[in-house]
Motif scaffolding. Structure first.
Motif, PDB file in Angstrom:
ATOM      1  N   VAL A  45       0.841  -1.196   0.000  1.00  0.00           N
ATOM      2  CA  VAL A  45       0.000   0.000   0.000  1.00  0.00           C
ATOM      3  C   VAL A  45       0.880   1.252   0.000  1.00  0.00           C
ATOM      4  N   LEU A  46       0.552   2.179  -0.881  1.00  0.00           N
ATOM      5  CA  LEU A  46       1.187   3.491  -0.916  1.00  0.00           C
ATOM      6  C   LEU A  46       0.215   4.530  -0.379  1.00  0.00           C
ATOM      7  N   ASP A  47       0.653   5.254   0.665  1.00  0.00           N
ATOM      8  CA  ASP A  47      -0.087   6.422   1.151  1.00  0.00           C
ATOM      9  C   ASP A  47       0.524   7.633   0.457  1.00  0.00           C
ATOM     10  N   LEU A  48      -0.197   8.189  -0.493  1.00  0.00           N
ATOM     11  CA  LEU A  48       0.336   9.235  -1.373  1.00  0.00           C
ATOM     12  C   LEU A  48      -0.174  10.598  -0.914  1.00  0.00           C
ATOM     13  N   GLY A  49       0.745  11.559  -0.777  1.00  0.00           N
ATOM     14  CA  GLY A  49       0.386  12.823  -0.154  1.00  0.00           C
ATOM     15  C   GLY A  49       0.094  12.589   1.314  1.00  0.00           C
ATOM     16  N   ALA A  50       1.004  11.885   1.977  1.00  0.00           N
ATOM     17  CA  ALA A  50       0.735  11.315   3.304  1.00  0.00           C
ATOM     18  C   ALA A  50       0.699  12.345   4.415  1.00  0.00           C
ATOM     19  N   GLY A  51       1.138  13.567   4.173  1.00  0.00           N
ATOM     20  CA  GLY A  51       1.107  14.583   5.214  1.00  0.00           C
ATOM     21  C   GLY A  51       1.914  14.173   6.427  1.00  0.00           C
ATOM     22  N   THR A  52       1.325  14.304   7.600  1.00  0.00           N
ATOM     23  CA  THR A  52       2.012  13.934   8.841  1.00  0.00           C
ATOM     24  C   THR A  52       1.760  12.480   9.235  1.00  0.00           C
ATOM     25  N   GLY A  53       1.094  11.719   8.373  1.00  0.00           N
ATOM     26  CA  GLY A  53       0.940  10.286   8.615  1.00  0.00           C
ATOM     27  C   GLY A  53      -0.345   9.862   9.280  1.00  0.00           C
ATOM     28  N   PRO A  75       5.381  15.392  -0.352  1.00  0.00           N
ATOM     29  CA  PRO A  75       6.272  16.396  -0.948  1.00  0.00           C
ATOM     30  C   PRO A  75       6.759  17.477  -0.005  1.00  0.00           C
ATOM     31  N   ASP A  76       6.011  17.796   1.043  1.00  0.00           N
ATOM     32  CA  ASP A  76       6.361  18.925   1.888  1.00  0.00           C
ATOM     33  C   ASP A  76       7.375  18.496   2.953  1.00  0.00           C
ATOM     34  N   PRO A  77       8.540  19.129   3.025  1.00  0.00           N
ATOM     35  CA  PRO A  77       9.566  18.687   3.971  1.00  0.00           C
ATOM     36  C   PRO A  77       9.120  18.756   5.427  1.00  0.00           C
ATOM     37  N   ALA A  78       8.373  19.794   5.805  1.00  0.00           N
ATOM     38  CA  ALA A  78       7.945  19.916   7.205  1.00  0.00           C
ATOM     39  C   ALA A  78       6.935  18.825   7.559  1.00  0.00           C
ATOM     40  N   ALA A  81       8.791  15.542   7.822  1.00  0.00           N
ATOM     41  CA  ALA A  81       9.547  15.462   9.077  1.00  0.00           C
ATOM     42  C   ALA A  81       8.640  15.081  10.237  1.00  0.00           C
ATOM     43  N   GLU A  82       7.415  15.635  10.282  1.00  0.00           N
ATOM     44  CA  GLU A  82       6.460  15.263  11.329  1.00  0.00           C
ATOM     45  C   GLU A  82       6.063  13.802  11.216  1.00  0.00           C
ATOM     46  N   LEU A  83       5.875  13.320   9.999  1.00  0.00           N
ATOM     47  CA  LEU A  83       5.526  11.912   9.793  1.00  0.00           C
ATOM     48  C   LEU A  83       6.635  11.018  10.339  1.00  0.00           C
ATOM     49  N   ARG A  84       7.875  11.347   9.981  1.00  0.00           N
ATOM     50  CA  ARG A  84       8.997  10.521  10.433  1.00  0.00           C
ATOM     51  C   ARG A  84       9.183  10.597  11.943  1.00  0.00           C
ATOM     52  N   ARG A  85       8.888  11.755  12.532  1.00  0.00           N
ATOM     53  CA  ARG A  85       8.992  11.891  13.984  1.00  0.00           C
ATOM     54  C   ARG A  85       7.924  11.057  14.681  1.00  0.00           C
ATOM     55  N   GLY A  86       6.687  11.115  14.185  1.00  0.00           N
ATOM     56  CA  GLY A  86       5.587  10.408  14.824  1.00  0.00           C
ATOM     57  C   GLY A  86       5.559   8.928  14.544  1.00  0.00           C
ATOM     58  N   LEU A  87       6.089   8.525  13.379  1.00  0.00           N
ATOM     59  CA  LEU A  87       6.090   7.108  12.979  1.00  0.00           C
ATOM     60  C   LEU A  87       7.509   6.732  12.562  1.00  0.00           C
ATOM     61  N   PRO A  88       8.426   6.641  13.518  1.00  0.00           N
ATOM     62  CA  PRO A  88       9.835   6.443  13.160  1.00  0.00           C
ATOM     63  C   PRO A  88      10.114   5.130  12.440  1.00  0.00           C
ATOM     64  N   ALA A  90       8.168   3.852  10.078  1.00  0.00           N
ATOM     65  CA  ALA A  90       7.510   3.834   8.769  1.00  0.00           C
ATOM     66  C   ALA A  90       8.515   4.091   7.654  1.00  0.00           C
ATOM     67  N   ARG A  91       8.270   3.495   6.519  1.00  0.00           N
ATOM     68  CA  ARG A  91       9.038   3.826   5.317  1.00  0.00           C
ATOM     69  C   ARG A  91       8.409   5.070   4.701  1.00  0.00           C
ATOM     70  N   ALA A  92       9.110   6.189   4.750  1.00  0.00           N
ATOM     71  CA  ALA A  92       8.559   7.470   4.321  1.00  0.00           C
ATOM     72  C   ALA A  92       9.544   8.144   3.372  1.00  0.00           C
ATOM     73  N   LEU A  93       9.068   8.501   2.179  1.00  0.00           N
ATOM     74  CA  LEU A  93       9.922   9.024   1.123  1.00  0.00           C
ATOM     75  C   LEU A  93       9.446  10.397   0.684  1.00  0.00           C
ATOM     76  N   ALA A  94      10.378  11.231   0.260  1.00  0.00           N
ATOM     77  CA  ALA A  94      10.043  12.495  -0.377  1.00  0.00           C
ATOM     78  C   ALA A  94       9.619  12.219  -1.820  1.00  0.00           C
ATOM     79  N   GLY A  95       8.532  12.837  -2.227  1.00  0.00           N
ATOM     80  CA  GLY A  95       8.029  12.661  -3.587  1.00  0.00           C
ATOM     81  C   GLY A  95       6.642  13.240  -3.681  1.00  0.00           C
ATOM     82  N   SER A  96       6.056  13.173  -4.848  1.00  0.00           N
ATOM     83  CA  SER A  96       4.737  13.742  -5.076  1.00  0.00           C
ATOM     84  C   SER A  96       3.902  12.804  -5.922  1.00  0.00           C
ATOM     85  N   ALA A  97       2.618  13.118  -6.038  1.00  0.00           N
ATOM     86  CA  ALA A  97       1.731  12.307  -6.873  1.00  0.00           C
ATOM     87  C   ALA A  97       2.135  12.370  -8.336  1.00  0.00           C
TER      88      ALA A  97
END
Length: 262
Positions: A45-53, A75-78, A81-88, A90-97
């Motif tokens: 499953v891909l969560d696309l435009g995942a925001g803060t998770g 796509p948004d770095p901030a 960063a919140e997603l990675r902080r809250g779900l350390p 998780a596999r989380a990548l920079a990118g866009s739809a």
């Protein structure tokens, strides 16, 4: 929608309030997520435009989706960063739809939580089809304020379209998303399926004000207008018996649009 006087556009405004978004935005109804993935051909499953998770966390919950293999793209770095902080974990990548950093046919489902309407589907539609396996699914999920409840309908009226916008109540969401998903054709099979599921979020009057303040329309408003809208919302909530004293459950629904890749 055009940029405001500070140069922010709604689609790119959320990073300015990433911490508040992570704290105050709701998760998604478990039943909605299960229904969305019920016909997926596999667990990837891909969560696309995942925001803060918010959706990522639900997908990673084995009580909701046992065995899911989840990757989040944002796509948004901030926000990332919140997603990675809250779900350390998780596999989380920079990118866009419009530019997904995954190989062809590498996922069985692409989900977008309160994000699909921001995608440029002329570009993102073929890109999503590229990363989907045969018979994979694309689905958008939205959290909606249930304005069949009288005080919620009143809140929507008082808040204005910046806080409760064109996809934020069930009737408005149905109307605004009628033609949102890619049409049936070379990549997509049949008409989109639509479903709604009861949901709720525990709030206080103040935390509900903070939730509405994370809406894109509110984030790009001039400060004086945002302050005036916030005062109206606070005054309304203080006057309602359902919301004036302590915690309450905000009545919501999670709405889903789902289409299958050929």
């Amino acid at each position: 929608m055009s940029a405001d006087r500070h140069g922010l556009r709604p689609a790119s405004s959320f990073g300015t309030a990433a911490g508040a978004y992570a704290e105050h935005r709701p998760d998604y109804a478990a039943a909605a997520v299960r229904w969305t993935l019920r016909t997926a051909p596999g667990p990837r499953v891909l969560d696309l435009g995942a925001g803060t998770g918010k959706l990522t966390a639900t997908l990673l919950d084995p009580a909701v989706v046992p065995g899911a293999e989840v990757v989040a793209v944002e796509p948004d770095p901030a926000m990332l960063a919140e997603l990675r902080r809250g779900l350390p974990g998780a596999r989380a990548l920079a990118g866009s739809a419009e530019s997904i950093p995954l190989p062809d046919g590498s996922v069985d489902a692409v989900l977008a939580g309160n994000a699909l309407h921001w995608f440029d589907l002329a570009v993102a539609g073929p890109e999503i089809a590229r990363v989907l396996a045969p018979a994979g699914i694309l689905a958008g999920l939205w959290n909606l304020l249930d304005d069949d409840v009288a005080w919620v309908a009143g809140l929507a009226d008082v808040s204005g379209s910046a806080a409760v916008g064109p996809r934020d109540t069930p009737t408005a969401w149905r109307r605004a998303t009628t033609d949102l998903l890619p049409p049936a054709g070379d990549a997509w099979a049949g008409r989109a399926e639509r479903a709604e599921f009861p949901h709720g979020q525990r709030r206080t009057a103040e935390s509900l004000v903070e939730t509405l303040a994370t809406r894109a329309g509110m984030l790009v408003m001039p400060e004086a207008d945002r302050a005036a809208a916030t005062r109206r919302i606070r005054a309304y909530l203080a006057d309602q018996p359902e919301t004036a004293h302590g915690e309450f459950t905000l009545p919501m629904r999670t709405g889903v649009l789902r289409v299958r890749r050929t």
